[in-house]
Design an enzyme around this catalytic site. Sequence first.
Site, PDB file in Angstrom:
ATOM      1  N   LYS A 172     -55.850   7.381 -56.211  1.00  0.00           N
ATOM      2  CA  LYS A 172     -56.395   6.135 -57.211  1.00  0.00           C
ATOM      3  C   LYS A 172     -55.215   5.544 -57.826  1.00  0.00           C
ATOM      4  O   LYS A 172     -55.110   4.391 -58.360  1.00  0.00           O
ATOM      5  CB  LYS A 172     -57.386   6.564 -58.020  1.00  0.00           C
ATOM      6  CG  LYS A 172     -58.749   6.391 -57.110  1.00  0.00           C
ATOM      7  CD  LYS A 172     -59.954   6.402 -57.933  1.00  0.00           C
ATOM      8  CE  LYS A 172     -61.326   6.545 -57.250  1.00  0.00           C
ATOM      9  NZ  LYS A 172     -62.644   6.312 -58.143  1.00  0.00           N
ATOM     10  N   LYS A 192     -61.810   4.979 -44.697  1.00  0.00           N
ATOM     11  CA  LYS A 192     -63.326   4.890 -45.119  1.00  0.00           C
ATOM     12  C   LYS A 192     -63.541   3.624 -45.353  1.00  0.00           C
ATOM     13  O   LYS A 192     -62.773   2.886 -45.826  1.00  0.00           O
ATOM     14  CB  LYS A 192     -63.383   5.876 -46.359  1.00  0.00           C
ATOM     15  CG  LYS A 192     -63.586   7.244 -46.128  1.00  0.00           C
ATOM     16  CD  LYS A 192     -63.565   7.816 -47.539  1.00  0.00           C
ATOM     17  CE  LYS A 192     -65.051   7.454 -48.207  1.00  0.00           C
ATOM     18  NZ  LYS A 192     -65.297   8.060 -49.379  1.00  0.00           N
ATOM     19  N   LYS A 214     -65.489  -0.520 -50.812  1.00  0.00           N
ATOM     20  CA  LYS A 214     -65.889  -1.696 -51.615  1.00  0.00           C
ATOM     21  C   LYS A 214     -64.623  -2.561 -51.923  1.00  0.00           C
ATOM     22  O   LYS A 214     -64.535  -3.708 -52.010  1.00  0.00           O
ATOM     23  CB  LYS A 214     -66.694  -1.548 -53.062  1.00  0.00           C
ATOM     24  CG  LYS A 214     -65.989  -0.939 -53.976  1.00  0.00           C
ATOM     25  CD  LYS A 214     -66.555  -1.034 -55.334  1.00  0.00           C
ATOM     26  CE  LYS A 214     -65.563  -0.313 -56.211  1.00  0.00           C
ATOM     27  NZ  LYS A 214     -64.628   0.879 -56.064  1.00  0.00           N
TER      28      LYS A 214
END
Length: 344
Positions: A115, A207, A210
């Site tokens: 991240k 994956k 969003k």
Amino acid sequence: MNQSEQRVFSGVQPTGNLHLGNYLGAIVKFVELQETHNCIYCVVDLHAITVPQKPEELRSSIREVAAAFIGAGVDPCKHIVFNQSQVAEHAELGWVLNCVARIGWLNRMTQFKEKAGKDRENASVGLYTYPTLMAADILLYKATHVPVGDDQKQHLELARDVAQKFNNDFAQSIAALGYGEVFFPQPEPLIQGPATRVMSLRDGAKKMSKSDPSDYSRINLTDTPEAIAQKVRKAKTDPEPLPSEVDGLSGRAEADNLVGIYAALSGSTKPDVLRDFGGSTFSRFKEALVQLAVARLTPVSSEMRRLQADPGYLDQVLRDGASRARAIAAENMVAVKDVVGFLR
Ligand code: TRP
């Protein structure tokens, strides 16, 4: 420990568009566990602000997650549904656990590395300490079982390490206060099912997310039946028919993903699905998948829309859940303070 003494805790971040990955990877399990356990389901808004959020969007995302829980079948009267920031003890215990966890443990967290990306110096301190807050969420309620997607496994292991280190570091104080040997129980991860990892419809190696720029990569929980149909029909596949055995899915990530989604939505397994569809073309299989996905998701999305149209009701549910969560949290936090040696 019998099942009624076991306590389930889990959280979902309110960071925009919930998709099939959130649904199959977590929410379906939440609904199932209500039958056998006392459950606490939390909209983890404190976690959401580890990356920038627009206040107005955050408010609506918190309501969206609450609506998804309830729309999918979580009963907020029998169990507890609330948003994290309304129970101040999460942040309070998070601080104590920041002082228990070691920097070396956090440095190993792969999700932080992903991240934060290349510009790690510019990531928030909150993003770095996020796993200790997650440990606090779980331990604050002395939860014994935590249903999570497979990407959260490492964070759950950290929560177990933190629990154990707290129990060891304060062993004397814990015993002197009459809590026995174990103050925090070791939380068990519940990671199972054919689709705890739902992949992108455009790339079976990524994956479902969003943040993927292509909306065709995911099925959102609020998608219309037409949108679901279009996305499934356009999903990437390969030219071969479906295999009849699970072994035949290896090296065929997209086929594997669609079979996994079908199995999860139908409550069966990949071998079951291949028994029915082995040898069939993708176009036939996809039509069956469209029907199944629409049948399963439409009741959830229409209930979500109905609930989201009444934000006052959702806010009331969250406030009520927060007050019940707070009662448990406050009692445990008082004990933590005594154990650590704070005056009160
Ligand atoms: N970190 C989890 C996620 O991103 C969300 C979460 C926060 C959580 N606190 C939790 C999950 C406690 C389980 C238990 O998906």
